[in-house]
Design a protein around this motif. Structure first.
Motif, PDB file in Angstrom:
ATOM      1  N   GLN A 184      44.598  27.644 -52.873  1.00  0.00           N
ATOM      2  CA  GLN A 184      45.771  28.521 -53.672  1.00  0.00           C
ATOM      3  C   GLN A 184      45.349  30.075 -53.216  1.00  0.00           C
ATOM      4  N   ILE A 236      49.448  31.775 -61.020  1.00  0.00           N
ATOM      5  CA  ILE A 236      49.081  30.646 -60.047  1.00  0.00           C
ATOM      6  C   ILE A 236      47.979  29.907 -60.466  1.00  0.00           C
ATOM      7  N   ILE A 257      48.109  33.210 -53.747  1.00  0.00           N
ATOM      8  CA  ILE A 257      47.824  34.657 -54.537  1.00  0.00           C
ATOM      9  C   ILE A 257      48.080  36.024 -53.558  1.00  0.00           C
ATOM     10  N   VAL A 290      45.808  34.030 -62.433  1.00  0.00           N
ATOM     11  CA  VAL A 290      44.910  32.896 -62.080  1.00  0.00           C
ATOM     12  C   VAL A 290      44.304  32.154 -63.296  1.00  0.00           C
ATOM     13  N   ALA A 349      44.370  39.083 -57.688  1.00  0.00           N
ATOM     14  CA  ALA A 349      44.731  38.603 -59.054  1.00  0.00           C
ATOM     15  C   ALA A 349      44.209  39.798 -59.802  1.00  0.00           C
ATOM     16  N   CYS A 357      39.624  35.322 -56.003  1.00  0.00           N
ATOM     17  CA  CYS A 357      40.804  35.633 -56.384  1.00  0.00           C
ATOM     18  C   CYS A 357      41.365  37.209 -56.641  1.00  0.00           C
ATOM     19  N   THR A 385      45.408  27.057 -60.107  1.00  0.00           N
ATOM     20  CA  THR A 385      44.479  26.785 -59.115  1.00  0.00           C
ATOM     21  C   THR A 385      43.605  25.735 -59.360  1.00  0.00           C
ATOM     22  N   LEU A 428      42.488  36.909 -65.074  1.00  0.00           N
ATOM     23  CA  LEU A 428      41.718  35.731 -64.837  1.00  0.00           C
ATOM     24  C   LEU A 428      41.593  34.938 -66.328  1.00  0.00           C
TER      25      LEU A 428
END
Length: 214
Positions: A151, A135, A155, A173, A190, A185, A137, A193
């Motif tokens: 966003q 995703i 998620i 993310v 998420a 997140c 962001t 990261l």
């Protein structure tokens, strides 16, 4: 446990090898590699050679993110270089299903990236093929951009869809990840990261990694 994948787009090229070694000493095992063509995004990024260097000189997991038009033309180059995860954008090809199949058939983990303006509903047929759902962001192409709060709902939706339909992807993310946005997140769902500017420009990398994970 949340995986932190430093984006080498923010690394110091003069000290690249040393910085990779330092990160791995601190427990990092995955690095995010942005490939850009100045067509799909307004910037140029790395070629498959950087993957070859990482695989030859380290045990790093290479999380390759193709931000390019017609990714089908590059898929085999990066697979042959040693990519562990290979992510294409849903928006980058008129045949995303075929492109994902190409990756899957080579035994490489399949990644699908979504720009901020792309809905999960528009890619529902692709999700059964996906090992990693990325995703975005920020709008892709440059490091150091501000995180798009809008966003977070995507998620959370990705997590809900996974639970509802039994999908097996992990949720990654990328964009504006720092000590303030990481927690939001993670709470949304998420598990991976990607952090570039915040991590590489921090004065204490160990502290920065801990702040992101916590």
């Amino acid at each position: 446990m949340v995986t932190i994948a430093p984006s080498i787009l923010s690394a110091n090229l003069w000290e690249f090898g040393k910085q990779i070694e330092q990160m791995m000493t601190l427990g990092v095992d995955t690095f995010h590699i942005d490939v850009m063509d100045r067509h799909f995004v307004p910037n140029l990024g790395y070629s498959q050679e950087i993957v070859k260097v990482l695989k030859k000189n380290s045990t790093a997991i290479c999380d390759v993110h193709l931000m390019v038009e017609h990714p089908e033309a590059m898929i085999m180059d990066f697979i042959n270089a040693g990519a562990d995860y290979l992510t294409i954008h849903a928006e980058s090809t008129v045949h995303p299903y075929r492109a994902l199949q190409m990756i899957q058939e080579q035994g490489v983990k399949v990644g699908l990236a979504l720009n901020p303006g792309t809905s999960l509903a528009s890619v529902k047929e692709l999700l059964p093929l996906v090992d990693r759902l990325l995703i975005m962001t920020v709008n892709p192409g440059f490091g150091g951009q501000s995180f798009l709060e809008s966003q977070l709902a995507k998620i959370a939706e990705a997590k809900a869809l996974r639970e509802e339909f039994g999908y097996t992807y992990d949720i990654e993310v990328d964009g504006g990840i720092n000590d303030k946005t990481a927690s939001s997140c993670i709470k949304a769902g998420a598990e991976v990261l990607v952090s570039g500017s915040y991590l590489f420009h921090h004065s204490n990398w160990q502290e920065a990694l801990l702040q992101l994970q916590e």
